[in-house]
Design a protein around this motif. Structure first.
Motif, short mmCIF file in Angstrom:
data_model
loop_
_atom_site.label_atom_id
_atom_site.label_comp_id
_atom_site.label_asym_id
_atom_site.label_seq_id
_atom_site.Cartn_x
_atom_site.Cartn_y
_atom_site.Cartn_z
N GLY A 205 0.71 -1.24 0.11
CA GLY A 205 0.11 -0.03 0.05
C GLY A 205 0.84 1.19 0.15
O GLY A 205 0.74 2.08 -0.90
N THR B 238 2.45 1.82 -3.46
CA THR B 238 1.82 2.12 -4.39
C THR B 238 1.40 3.81 -4.11
O THR B 238 1.32 4.46 -5.37
N LEU B 239 1.33 4.04 -2.98
CA LEU B 239 1.33 5.62 -2.64
C LEU B 239 2.20 6.34 -3.03
O LEU B 239 2.27 7.35 -3.82
N VAL C 165 2.68 6.56 -6.97
CA VAL C 165 1.51 7.63 -7.64
C VAL C 165 1.95 8.87 -7.15
O VAL C 165 2.01 9.99 -8.21
#
Lengths: 145, 381
Positions: free
Chosen positions: B220, B223-224, B227
């Motif tokens: 998680g 991914t943050l 991005v």
């Protein structure tokens, strides 16, 4: 001055003028750098004296220094120093003419659904893994799980 | 038992499991050591950022797939197989795992320190926080959670300002160039070979899912980060360096990781009697971070590409030799992935003499640490 020396001086003058060349897109405000995919724009080429330059090849580098980098020649500036261009590849691009360059962003007409789906899958996998890891069913104490 | 090939050990009797001193630790200590191991998963996520330019979203997807399919099962099997074949070998393997964990955290903070003076101060603060929180694991999670929360907010703001499509565009034709480092990160997201499953308290009965929590948290956060990096790239049109705000967030998030490294093995009850050991370990971690941010920056990628997969392959391979059945399969697969990642991402020998000296110094220091502990443990047995 001999003919050869005069020709060299002209060449040097042209090079020095183009050394301060700039590329800009007509109609964009100062600091604005976004154009729409599929909508034609006009690229202007100016020299160091801020005069429009004709006969200069304008190139675009899509995704500079990234995977999938592509360089294309989009045209030669006309008598008014302009080149018409319709951007087809979305993303960050570099417009170059002589020594002048400007970075722009080509906005896609639709959001890339593939990227959104892949990100959503990754988020879901991480959330599911976190929930399973923290709150998953526990085996009975003393039993080898 | 050490060094026996896998195929020779098929059919061996079930290895004995730890049931004495480490199992006596309170359940809360097991849970808190698990939380700090998750900090190590957080520390390996910045390793994916440089790969974005090579293949877009592909490295993140590869790392996530490896973590879910191979990393977490291997870590679960590793935590389930905790018998010690010999004190010397056990101490040696534990030291190797510690080097891997230390390198992961130091490298992540080196990327913060490399950005400038403020980054150096942030890295120092993160290691100090880790040293202070080593015997207070409940508080180590607070700055980490704060950092993650800030990152989520920053990512949301960046997404609104600039959609991140350019950097995230997947280029599967570049898979061969990124599969090695991506697979290595995927295994590290589960902290296979470097986390509590190797060093910490033995697994309490029923607690078999924690490695999945590490994978979830690390994936998680990765991914943050990905991005956010892509959104900042889009906003700056690919020009300029990273944001100092992200450095602050990373330093906060890594506080739990520095705490985990400062606390060897998660035995917090012992730490309260040995603060000098904690400070020494945090000091070594800080020195390594600053070295990797400074003179060793050119060889940082080489160390990460070679040392981390080698550490993981050794640890999981040794555990596979003691395991049986499905656990041996999972551990063997994990060791194989680490080995293939090492081969695939082999960067070659350093080109400059000073880089070769730095790599040699690191190898010598690591060998000295492992050999010393193994010899001392063997003598005490």
């Amino acid at each position: 001055m001999s003919a050869g020396a005069f020709g060299l001086a002209v060449l040097l003058a042209e090079v020095s003028a183009l050394a301060g060349a700039s590329v800009a897109i007509e109609g964009l405000d100062e600091g604005e750098r976004t154009v729409m995919r599929g909508q034609e724009v006009v690229v202007m080429v100016r020299d160091g004296r801020n005069d429009l330059v004709s006969g200069e090849t304008v190139r675009v580098i899509h995704r500079p220094a990234l995977a999938g980098e592509r360089e294309l020649a989009i045209g030669i500036s006309d008598g008014r120093g302009r080149v018409r261009w319709t951007p087809e590849v979305p993303g960050v691009a570099l417009l170059r003419a002589g020594d002048g360059a400007v970075r722009i962003r080509v906005e896609p007409d639709d959001k890339p659904i593939g990227i959104v789906v892949l990100l959503a899958i990754t988020f879901c996998a991480s959330a599911a893994s976190l929930v399973y890891g923290w709150w998953g069913p526990r085996g009975a104490r003393g039993r080898d799980a | 038992m050490g060094g026996v090939p896998l195929f020779v050990t098929i059919g061996r009797a079930r290895p004995e499991r730890d049931t004495d001193a480490r199992m006596a630790a309170p359940r809360t200590e097991h849970r808190l050591a698990t939380v700090r191991t998750m900090g190590l998963a957080v520390a390996c996520t910045p390793l994916l950022l440089p790969l974005l330019r090579s293949a877009g979203l592909v490295p993140l997807l590869l790392a996530g797939g490896v973590a879910v399919v191979i990393g977490a099962p291997a870590a679960v099997a590793e935590w389930r197989t905790r018998s010690e074949p010999s004190p010397a070998l056990s101490a040696g393997l534990a030291s190797i795992a510690e080097i891997g964990g230390l390198l992961v955290v130091a490298s992540a903070l080196a990327s913060v320190a490399h950005s400038g003076t403020s980054g150096v101060l942030l890295a120092i603060g993160a290691w100090l926080a880790g040293a202070l929180l080593a015997d207070r694991p409940a508080y180590a999670a607070v700055p980490a959670l704060a950092g993650l929360g800030l990152l989520a907010v920053a990512t949301g703001v960046d997404l609104v300002q600039a959609p991140p499509w350019t950097l995230l565009e997947p280029h599967w034709e570049r898979t061969s160039a990124v599969i090695g480092p991506a697979a290595s990160v995927g295994m590290l997201l589960a902290c296979a070979g470097i986390g509590q499953w190797t060093l910490g308290p033995a697994r309490p009965p029923g607690e078999r899912h924690a490695p999945w929590g590490a994978v979830g948290l690390g994936l998680g956060l990765a991914t943050l980060l990905v991005v956010d990096e892509a959104a900042r790239y889009e906003r700056a049109l690919g020009v300029g360096g990273g944001s100092h705000a992200i450095d602050v967030v990373l330093a906060l998030a890594l506080a739990s990781a520095t705490s985990a490294v400062s606390d060897r093995g998660g035995q917090t009850t012992e730490l309260r009697r040995r603060p000098s050991s904690v400070l020494a370990r945090a000091g070594i971690g800080l020195a390594l971070s600053l070295a990797l941010a400074g003179p060793a920056w050119p060889v940082r990628d080489l160390l990460l590409a070679v040392v981390l997969p080698a550490v993981g392959a050794l640890g999981l391979g040794a555990a596979a030799a003691r395991a049986e059945g499905g656990d041996r399969l999972a551990l063997g697969a994990g060791a194989a992935v680490f080995t293939l990642a090492l081969v695939a991402s082999w960067p070659g020998v350093p080109g400059r003499a000073v880089d070769a000296v730095i790599v040699g110094a690191f190898v010598v220091a690591g060998f000295w640490l492992v050999a010393t502990r193994a010899v001392l443990a063997g003598r005490q047995a």
